[in-house]
Design a protein around this motif. Structure first.
Motif, mmCIF file in Angstrom:
data_model
loop_
_atom_site.group_PDB
_atom_site.id
_atom_site.type_symbol
_atom_site.label_atom_id
_atom_site.label_comp_id
_atom_site.label_asym_id
_atom_site.label_seq_id
_atom_site.Cartn_x
_atom_site.Cartn_y
_atom_site.Cartn_z
ATOM 1 N N ALA A 272 0.827 -1.213 0.000
ATOM 2 C CA ALA A 272 0.000 0.000 0.000
ATOM 3 C C ALA A 272 0.858 1.258 0.000
ATOM 4 O O ALA A 272 0.573 2.227 -0.720
ATOM 5 C CB ALA A 272 -0.924 -0.010 1.211
ATOM 6 N N GLU A 273 1.916 1.234 0.792
ATOM 7 C CA GLU A 273 2.799 2.399 0.838
ATOM 8 C C GLU A 273 3.499 2.609 -0.497
ATOM 9 O O GLU A 273 3.601 3.733 -0.991
ATOM 10 C CB GLU A 273 3.836 2.226 1.954
ATOM 11 N N ARG A 274 3.955 1.513 -1.096
ATOM 12 C CA ARG A 274 4.645 1.612 -2.375
ATOM 13 C C ARG A 274 3.710 2.171 -3.462
ATOM 14 O O ARG A 274 4.123 2.954 -4.317
ATOM 15 C CB ARG A 274 5.163 0.233 -2.786
ATOM 16 N N ALA A 275 2.457 1.763 -3.416
ATOM 17 C CA ALA A 275 1.496 2.174 -4.441
ATOM 18 C C ALA A 275 0.849 3.526 -4.146
ATOM 19 O O ALA A 275 0.126 4.059 -4.997
ATOM 20 C CB ALA A 275 0.420 1.112 -4.587
ATOM 21 N N GLY A 276 1.063 4.068 -2.961
ATOM 22 C CA GLY A 276 0.416 5.324 -2.604
ATOM 23 C C GLY A 276 -1.085 5.168 -2.441
ATOM 24 O O GLY A 276 -1.872 6.007 -2.912
ATOM 25 N N TRP A 277 -1.490 4.098 -1.773
ATOM 26 C CA TRP A 277 -2.905 3.768 -1.647
ATOM 27 C C TRP A 277 -3.733 4.911 -1.051
ATOM 28 O O TRP A 277 -4.878 5.135 -1.440
ATOM 29 C CB TRP A 277 -3.053 2.509 -0.788
ATOM 30 N N ASN A 278 -3.171 5.621 -0.103
ATOM 31 C CA ASN A 278 -3.929 6.670 0.595
ATOM 32 C C ASN A 278 -3.857 8.040 -0.073
ATOM 33 O O ASN A 278 -4.436 9.010 0.433
ATOM 34 C CB ASN A 278 -3.443 6.780 2.044
#
Length: 727
Positions: free
Chosen positions: A567-573
């Motif tokens: 999630a962090e790698r993909a910029g989920w937020n």
């Protein structure tokens, strides 16, 4: 260097020393064959044939893993360099000859599948190298008259630290070869790795790029002819007769060979044979399933899963039929979705081929294969030979994905060569390759998931239907175990998620279409069924996709850590632009192995979307070569992406409608968005990586489309679900 198992072995080692070489086994294949016969009933240590070292210090290691382009040979070279403490430039990897000494328990015999290549080498090549290192050190210690524990190996030398003396391996090989190897050589612990765990270049890439690498289709033999094949247009049909006059009139055509379900033209060159085979006028006798159609097959499968009368899996540990039924009846919330997916081709870049020379003494076979032992047995049976009379010469393969586990094409080539009486290279055209069978099974599944008062999964009922690949594949060729084809369970019971109650049933619905293992096998569709169902549950609970998974995985901190890293790698937020949506899906194996995808899409108009970026992550436990794992995850992602977007083998009046890449497209460079791969290494043992890319990319896109439209995607490819990719 080997256990002293017979006089022949000791004499062989002595003779090899005359040339100044130390050999664990032999790189001379005739000698290996003779030893195999001589030591048939002897007890051989597990590293007897895995290594050889020449007088210049070049180490050749044998592997049972076919070079399919997956990069395992580079990792095996790292194993050799690591255990022997030598530079990578001093290592050469060759495929092992197909003899009993190289047979393994898993994968069985000499076979490449299940992403088991690295671990197989760790169980065979690594102990051989560890034994060799021990014996080299022992030889130096004896020469110096010092304790072995006071010596160490480094950079192809043995060093005595106290006296600062050193000897190169090349000066020690004669003495080392006369020593008895340790019974249980200890390979290095991962904490002591220097080369393993680091990215290393693949030595096979330059030859693949400049075209000098030899694949099965490149093999040349003296006086060789070439054959093209025409298969029956419908599965189960047999050849009744053929008018071959026009084909035989073509200059360069030598012979027409009739087979049970095919006919071949043997000619001087392939394009002559391919032209002539199209002039044949065969008459076929149709079989039982001659007039199947995709629509009727799909209806049969959907009817079967709706009825829910399938065979339950025979395991009290994982089957809770009565309790699941009660939970269904009392459910506060029930997610009920029926899915279906089509037959899929393997679509390897190198079409199927084999070169065979049959003589009075046996057969020589050159081919790209994943299943050497099975192919050897199949050809031997077809030609009336013993398996040891069939000599398999493994070539580089331009992709396998499970299709090259089958031996049908090799047996066919052997029968053609036998009829011709000369070496013959048989090549399947792309159309034959696409239409002559062994697909991923067509499947339908109905998934019912009940949620408790906290909107978390309580019970899951899974009804699935389709043909059994176990009945067709030559690797197993056996009926379903206890009436249940276990490949339909892949991705369910091994999942990182937990369901308090579970009931799964399978209905066998056979259409006479040969099926086989396809990259990631049953999990390639089951991950879609499971993850899209969970996404609907998250929406029902009004929760963020990842937060819902975290709650479901509260027992599994490693899985949560993996999700957080992805999630962090993909910029989920990060905020999304208008009409942009994200989708997540994970493929987890307990708490030991995880892979997954997050995609971002843009809906440009109703039913059309643009794929903006893909973030993939994989944690296969312990990583031996990060760049190789990254490449595997990229390749697997694109393989699964092609299937999700447009992959489908369909039938009309019993015939396959697709024939080439114009009707069975693969994702193009223009259609491929930015692809970022995160490789995580947090485990203690290595797990496979080759089958981790395909399962979760399709459901990740489906989950993004669910977020966009609010409607479930219950059919693949997406073109059949009303969605079209635009660029």
């Amino acid at each position: 260097m080997t256990s002293i198992v017979s006089p022949a072995r000791r004499n062989f080692l002595k003779s090899s020393l005359v040339a100044g070489a130390w050999i664990v086994g032999s790189s001379a294949l005739p000698m290996l064959d003779s030893l195999a016969a001589d030591e048939k009933n002897q007890t051989v240590s597990p590293f007897d044939f895995w290594l050889s070292m020449d007088a210049g210090g070049l180490v050749t290691a044998y592997t049972t893993v076919t070079n399919l382009g997956q990069g395992t040979h580079a990792a095996i070279a790292q194993i050799v360099a690591e255990e022997l403490e030598i530079p990578l430039t001093k290592v050469r990897i060759e495929h092992a000859p197909v003899i009993q000494q190289f047979h393994q328990k898993w994968p069985p015999g000499i076979t490449t599948f299940a992403s088991a290549g690295f671990n197989a080498a760790q169980a065979t090549v690594a102990p051989a190298c560890a034994a060799a290192r021990h014996m080299l050190i022992q030889a130096a210690a004896l020469q110096w008259q010092v304790e072995v524990k006071d010596c160490m190996a480094a950079n192809a030398q043995v060093h005595h630290l106290a006296s600062k003396r050193s000897l190169p391996y090349t000066d020690l090989i004669k003495a080392a070869a006369l020593l008895t190897p340790p019974e249980k050589p200890a390979i290095k612990s991962p904490k002591d790795w220097k080369l393993l765990g680091q990215s290393a270049p693949r030595p096979d890439i330059p030859a693949r790029v400049d075209g000098s690498a030899v694949f099965g289709i490149d093999v040349q033999r003296p006086d060789m002819l070439v054959a093209a094949v025409l298969h029956a247009p419908r599965f189960g049909s047999t050849l009744s007769s053929v008018d071959d006059s026009a084909a035989l009139a073509v200059k360069g055509v030598r012979q027409v060979v009739r087979l049970v379900n095919a006919v071949a033209v043997v000619a001087d060159r392939y394009w002559i044979a391919n032209k002539a085979v199209q002039l044949l006028k065969p008459v076929w006798q149709d079989g039982t399933h001659a007039h199947i159609n995709t629509a009727s097959m799909r209806d049969s499968l959907l009817t079967a899963v709706a009825a829910g009368q399938g065979k339950p899996v025979a395991s009290a540990r994982i089957q809770h039929a009565e309790a699941t039924q009660k939970a269904m009846e009392a459910a506060k919330t029930l997610i009920d979705t029926t899915y279906d997916v089509p037959f899929l081709a393997h679509a390897t870049m190198e079409p199927l081929n084999a070169t065979v020379e049959v003589t009075a003494g046996g057969a020589q076979v050159w081919l790209s294969t994943q299943s050497q032992t099975d192919t050897q047995k199949g050809i031997a049976k077809a030609l009336g030979l013993q398996p040891e009379q069939v000599h398999i010469h493994t070539q580089n393969a331009g992709g396998g994905f499970g299709r090259r586990l089958e031996h049908d094409f090799a047996v066919e080539a052997a029968l053609i060569a036998q009829a011709a009486g000369v070496p013959v290279k048989t090549i399947w055209s792309r159309e034959n390759d696409m239409r002559a069978g062994y697909y991923r099974p067509i499947t339908a599944s109905r998934v019912r998931l009940t949620l408790d008062q906290d909107d978390m999964p309580l019970a899951l009922r899974h009804d699935t239907a389709g043909p059994s690949l176990l009945e067709y594949t030559g690797v197993t060729n056996s009926p379903a175990e206890d009436g249940f084809d276990w490949t339909y369970l892949m991705g369910w019971f091994s999942s990182s998620y937990r369901f308090p109650l579970f009931d799964t049933r399978w209905t066998r619905v056979d259409f006479g279409v040969p099926c086989s293992y396809w990259r990631s096998v049953g999990n390639s569709q089951n991950c879609f069924f499971l993850e899209h169902t969970l996404e609907q549950a998250a929406r029902s609970a009004g929760m963020d996709s990842l937060e819902y998974r975290r709650r479901l995985l509260k027992h599994n901190p490693k899985a949560i850590s993996f999700i957080n890293a992805l999630a962090e790698r993909a910029g989920w937020n990060k905020p999304l632009a208008k009409d942009h949506y994200r989708g997540f899906a994970m493929n987890g194996l307990g708490d030991i192995q995880f892979s997954g995808h997050i995609v971002e899409i843009a809906v440009v108009r109703p039913g059309q979307f643009r794929l903006l970026n893909i973030t993939a992550a994989i944690n296969p436990g312990l990583v031996a070569n990060p760049k190789a794992v990254e490449a595997q995850m990229m390749g697997g992602t694109l393989f699964g992406l092609s299937a999700a977007l447009f992959g489908e083998i369909s039938f009309k009046d019993g015939q396959v409608e697709q024939g080439n890449f114009d009707t069975y497209p693969l994702v193009s460079l223009a259609q491929t968005p930015q692809l970022d791969v995160l490789v995580i290494s947090t485990g203690e043992k290595t797990k496979g990586v080759g089958e981790e890319g395909p399962p979760s990319i399709g459901p990740a896109i489906a989950n993004a489309l669910l977020a966009a439209s609010g409607k479930p995607v219950n059919r693949l490819p997406l073109t059949q679900a009303g969605w079209q990719l635009v660029t």
